[in-house]
Design an enzyme around this catalytic site. Structure first.
Site, PDB file in Angstrom:
ATOM      1  N   TYR A   1       0.841  -1.198   0.000  1.00 19.07           N
ATOM      2  CA  TYR A   1       0.000   0.000   0.000  1.00 19.07           C
ATOM      3  C   TYR A   1       0.877   1.250   0.000  1.00 19.07           C
ATOM      4  O   TYR A   1       2.017   1.252   0.456  1.00 19.07           O
ATOM      5  CB  TYR A   1      -0.911   0.023   1.220  1.00 19.07           C
ATOM      6  CG  TYR A   1      -0.188   0.248   2.531  1.00 19.07           C
ATOM      7  CD1 TYR A   1       0.060   1.529   3.021  1.00 19.07           C
ATOM      8  CD2 TYR A   1       0.259  -0.838   3.279  1.00 19.07           C
ATOM      9  CE1 TYR A   1       0.754   1.721   4.213  1.00 19.07           C
ATOM     10  CE2 TYR A   1       0.942  -0.649   4.472  1.00 19.07           C
ATOM     11  CZ  TYR A   1       1.191   0.627   4.934  1.00 19.07           C
ATOM     12  OH  TYR A   1       1.872   0.823   6.096  1.00 19.07           O
TER      13      TYR A   1
ATOM     14  N   PHE B   1       1.983   9.513   3.964  1.00 20.70           N
ATOM     15  CA  PHE B   1       2.364   9.306   5.356  1.00 20.70           C
ATOM     16  C   PHE B   1       3.005   7.940   5.599  1.00 20.70           C
ATOM     17  O   PHE B   1       3.667   7.732   6.609  1.00 20.70           O
ATOM     18  CB  PHE B   1       1.169   9.493   6.303  1.00 20.70           C
ATOM     19  CG  PHE B   1       0.033   8.534   6.069  1.00 20.70           C
ATOM     20  CD1 PHE B   1       0.057   7.252   6.578  1.00 20.70           C
ATOM     21  CD2 PHE B   1      -1.080   8.928   5.338  1.00 20.70           C
ATOM     22  CE1 PHE B   1      -0.985   6.369   6.368  1.00 20.70           C
ATOM     23  CE2 PHE B   1      -2.134   8.054   5.133  1.00 20.70           C
ATOM     24  CZ  PHE B   1      -2.090   6.768   5.647  1.00 20.70           C
ATOM     25  N   ASP B   2       2.840   7.010   4.660  1.00 18.61           N
ATOM     26  CA  ASP B   2       3.443   5.690   4.865  1.00 18.61           C
ATOM     27  C   ASP B   2       3.371   4.901   3.574  1.00 18.61           C
ATOM     28  O   ASP B   2       2.501   5.150   2.714  1.00 18.61           O
ATOM     29  CB  ASP B   2       2.712   4.936   5.981  1.00 18.61           C
ATOM     30  CG  ASP B   2       3.497   3.697   6.438  1.00 18.61           C
ATOM     31  OD1 ASP B   2       4.696   3.615   6.137  1.00 18.61           O
ATOM     32  OD2 ASP B   2       2.901   2.836   7.096  1.00 18.61           O
TER      33      ASP B   2
ATOM     34  N   ILE C   1      -7.333  -0.795  11.301  1.00 16.09           N
ATOM     35  CA  ILE C   1      -8.365   0.217  11.514  1.00 16.09           C
ATOM     36  C   ILE C   1      -9.634  -0.252  10.811  1.00 16.09           C
ATOM     37  O   ILE C   1      -9.585  -0.968   9.805  1.00 16.09           O
ATOM     38  CB  ILE C   1      -7.918   1.588  10.998  1.00 16.09           C
ATOM     39  CG1 ILE C   1      -7.556   1.522   9.514  1.00 16.09           C
ATOM     40  CG2 ILE C   1      -6.769   2.136  11.820  1.00 16.09           C
ATOM     41  CD1 ILE C   1      -7.230   2.866   8.892  1.00 16.09           C
TER      42      ILE C   1
ATOM     43  N   TYR D   1      -8.182   6.976  12.408  1.00 19.59           N
ATOM     44  CA  TYR D   1      -7.546   7.279  13.692  1.00 19.59           C
ATOM     45  C   TYR D   1      -8.250   8.394  14.458  1.00 19.59           C
ATOM     46  O   TYR D   1      -7.771   8.812  15.513  1.00 19.59           O
ATOM     47  CB  TYR D   1      -6.074   7.645  13.466  1.00 19.59           C
ATOM     48  CG  TYR D   1      -5.272   6.464  12.978  1.00 19.59           C
ATOM     49  CD1 TYR D   1      -4.809   5.500  13.863  1.00 19.59           C
ATOM     50  CD2 TYR D   1      -5.002   6.290  11.626  1.00 19.59           C
ATOM     51  CE1 TYR D   1      -4.079   4.407  13.426  1.00 19.59           C
ATOM     52  CE2 TYR D   1      -4.280   5.197  11.171  1.00 19.59           C
ATOM     53  CZ  TYR D   1      -3.817   4.261  12.078  1.00 19.59           C
ATOM     54  OH  TYR D   1      -3.104   3.176  11.629  1.00 19.59           O
TER      55      TYR D   1
ATOM     56  N   PHE E   1      -5.704   5.031   0.675  1.00 15.32           N
ATOM     57  CA  PHE E   1      -4.727   3.966   0.476  1.00 15.32           C
ATOM     58  C   PHE E   1      -4.832   3.441  -0.958  1.00 15.32           C
ATOM     59  O   PHE E   1      -5.927   3.142  -1.451  1.00 15.32           O
ATOM     60  CB  PHE E   1      -4.980   2.801   1.437  1.00 15.32           C
ATOM     61  CG  PHE E   1      -4.730   3.128   2.873  1.00 15.32           C
ATOM     62  CD1 PHE E   1      -3.474   2.956   3.426  1.00 15.32           C
ATOM     63  CD2 PHE E   1      -5.746   3.621   3.679  1.00 15.32           C
ATOM     64  CE1 PHE E   1      -3.234   3.249   4.762  1.00 15.32           C
ATOM     65  CE2 PHE E   1      -5.518   3.908   5.009  1.00 15.32           C
ATOM     66  CZ  PHE E   1      -4.256   3.735   5.552  1.00 15.32           C
TER      67      PHE E   1
END
Length: 575
Positions: free
Chosen positions: A174, A184-185, A204, A230, A247
């Site tokens: 992802y 962010f990731d 999540i 979150y 994502f």
């Protein structure tokens, strides 16, 4: 003092009265109650999937200035975007109006007249009464309490026999970004898939939902509202509070802990003499891939079959099970779940943990250490009075192949037909056995297991542990002599033999006379020499056996039987 967030409700009257003592504003005007906000759209994204509506929650950055350009507030300076709900009176009226219809990443300048801002009261010592405010906005995020997880399939394999269900274990790549595109990731940056169970609270909630129904190899975009991600707390320094997450997901692998191996027959031979069982030794080729088609190993690239006993734990449990019940020449696709392969730890740098493996195998041959030579007669003459046996010299034609049909040797490629003396270890044991009891003109198919062939090490052009198939035709038989003999009589020998051998009657027999006598017996069909060797050499050996004192001639005494001390007869030489 610093004013509270400037986009909130109009201040309560009591507080406003207190702030009014600050003094005359630096920027004032005579606003008309008919003035509305003025919106200048400085940048509009080409793609705008959604516009701000009344009731939406928004997250945005802003710079607030007076008409003279003096800045009175900035979310950029604080490093924290503003979060609020639109159209329900939770923002100043001008901002409520000015932000409606915005797209994520849109840049706007919103000019708010005083009566739609802080009016005649202003806000503390920051916003003077009757002040027009200018806000430069960039919208970062938008969501609604009614939102659900949003998925968009970008690509999907044509054949999809299984999709993600709750309780499945998945491996996926992802790229994660905020709604404005800020990354962010990324699992790809770590060069490692994210591996987890689905529907068991390890993810999540929005991702739990977003993965359901995916196929291996499918790529989809999953957009998750903050309350399914979150929420108000965010996550560390990478995900701000109340952030929608986006994502880009590629599903790499999928299995369930209850899965067994899956076998798909691709090619099954029409004839199958027997199927593989536990304890057999098998040679097979394979291509190994992951579920997404990524190759990890191939015996074809090494140009060498994989050779192993089956059902005895020499290979991974899934393969051990799948290799049973196969025919020689069969092709099969085998899907092995990780708990029947390399498990959670994987194998080195080649097999990642929890990987489902797919093998396309082709069975070349198999045998059992207890197997014997298999003989099938394909043609036999009507009359067969003479058959091959141990010690016979034979000539024959042959083709030697592997069981997959690969031709290794052929007598047609030799100048002379091959010959051998059976039982003298001149050919492999299985071929020697297959050539016995044949008639001249007979044809056979002989299958030789490796322990009766070239064994584990193989030979030139013969792979190790290979089962060999011979197509044989016997073309000539020269009967042999018993083991340990150089000559045998086919009729009774002359009596007395020494006188018959002493052709010139001089009471001694040199090699020349001895050789002439033996050749006469063979020519007249009365005796037979050891086949497969030069007759002169064989006769010389016979002569040396009789010439006990090694003086170059045989006497009558030397030809007599010897008797040992116990009066037991020693084995008499050929004569």
């Amino acid at each position: 003092m610093e004013a509270p967030p400037l986009l909130l409700l109009l201040l309560p009257l009591a507080v406003a009265a207190l702030l009014a003592v600050v003094g005359p504003p630096p920027v004032t005007g005579s606003p008309s109650p008919l003035e509305d906000v003025v919106i200048e759209r400085h940048y509009i994204p080409k793609l705008c999937a959604r516009e701000v509506q009344i009731g939406d929650f928004v997250r945005y950055h802003y710079n607030g200035t007076f008409t003279d350009g003096k800045r009175f507030d900035s979310s950029h300076d604080r490093g924290t975007p503003f979060i609020g709900q639109v159209g329900l009176g939770r923002l100043i009226t001008g901002m409520d109006r000015g932000i409606q219809g915005m797209c994520v990443n849109e840049h706007r300048r919103v000019t708010v007249p005083p009566h739609l801002a802080y009016g005649s009261l202003g806000a503390g010592n920051v916003i003077p009464p009757d002040t027009t405010l200018i806000f430069d906005l960039v919208l970062l995020d938008i969501w609604n309490a009614e939102d659900k997880v949003e998925t968009h399939t970008l690509s999907k394999p044509e054949g999809c026999v299984r999709t993600v269900q709750a309780s499945d274990f998945v491996r996926y790549h992802y790229n994660g970004s905020l709604l404005d595109g800020t990354p962010f990731d990324s699992s790809r940056n770590r060069k490692q898939t994210y591996d987890t169970y689905v529907g068991q609270g390890y993810l999540i909630q929005g991702m739990e939902e977003g993965l359901l129904g995916m196929c291996v190899g499918e790529r989809r975009t999953v957009i998750i509202p903050p309350f399914l991600a979150y929420g108000e707390k965010g996550y560390g320094t990478t995900i701000p509070p109340q952030a929608s997450l986006m994502f880009d997901v590629l599903l790499v692998d999928l299995h369930n802990p209850k899965d067994d191996i899956i076998m798909d027959n691709q090619v099954v031979p029409e004839s199958c003499a027997r199927k593989s069982v536990v304890g057999d030794f098998m040679r097979y080729h394979y291509n190994g891939t992951f579920l997404d088609g990524t190759p990890f190993d191939s015996s074809y690239q090494r140009n060498s079959t994989y050779n192993t006993y089956i059902g005895l734990g020499y290979v991974i449990p899934g393969m051990d099970k799948a290799l049973q019940g196969l025919c020689i020449g069969e092709k099969r696709r085998i899907t092995v779940p990780p708990h029947m392969a390399y498990g959670e730890n994987g194998s080195g740098d080649v097999i990642p943990g929890s990987a489902v493996l797919v093998f396309d195998i082709h069975v070349i041959d198999f045998h059992n250490p207890k197997d014997t030579v298999e003989i099938r007669v394909t043609q036999k003459p009507e009359e067969c009075n003479l058959t091959s046996a141990a010690n016979d010299l034979i000539r024959y034609r042959y083709n030697c192949s592997l069981l997959d049909g690969t031709l290794i040797y052929s007598s047609d490629h030799q100048e002379k037909p091959p010959e051998t003396v059976l039982g003298t270890f001149r050919v492999i044991e299985g071929l020697d056995e297959g050539l016995r009891d044949m008639c001249v003109g007979e044809r056979r198919v002989v299958i030789v297991p490796p322990h009766l062939g070239h064994g584990e090490n193989g030979a030139r052009d013969v792979p190790g542990s290979a089962v060999l198939l011979f197509e044989l035709e016997l073309t000539h038989i020269q009967k042999g002599v018993p083991e340990g003999y150089l000559f045998v009589w086919l009729e009774d020998s002359p009596e007395p033999i020494y006188q018959a051998m002493d052709l010139n009657k001089d009471k001694e027999v040199p090699l020349e006379e001895f050789s002439e006598f033996i050749k006469m017996q063979v020519a007249n069909g009365k005796g037979r020499l050891l086949p497969g060797r030069d007759p002169d050499v064989v006769i010389k050996d016979m002569f040396d056996n009789q010439d006990r004192n090694k003086d170059g001639r045989v006497t009558e005494d030397e030809l007599k039987l010897k008797v040992d001390e116990d009066n037991e007869k020693l084995r008499h030489e050929e004569l």
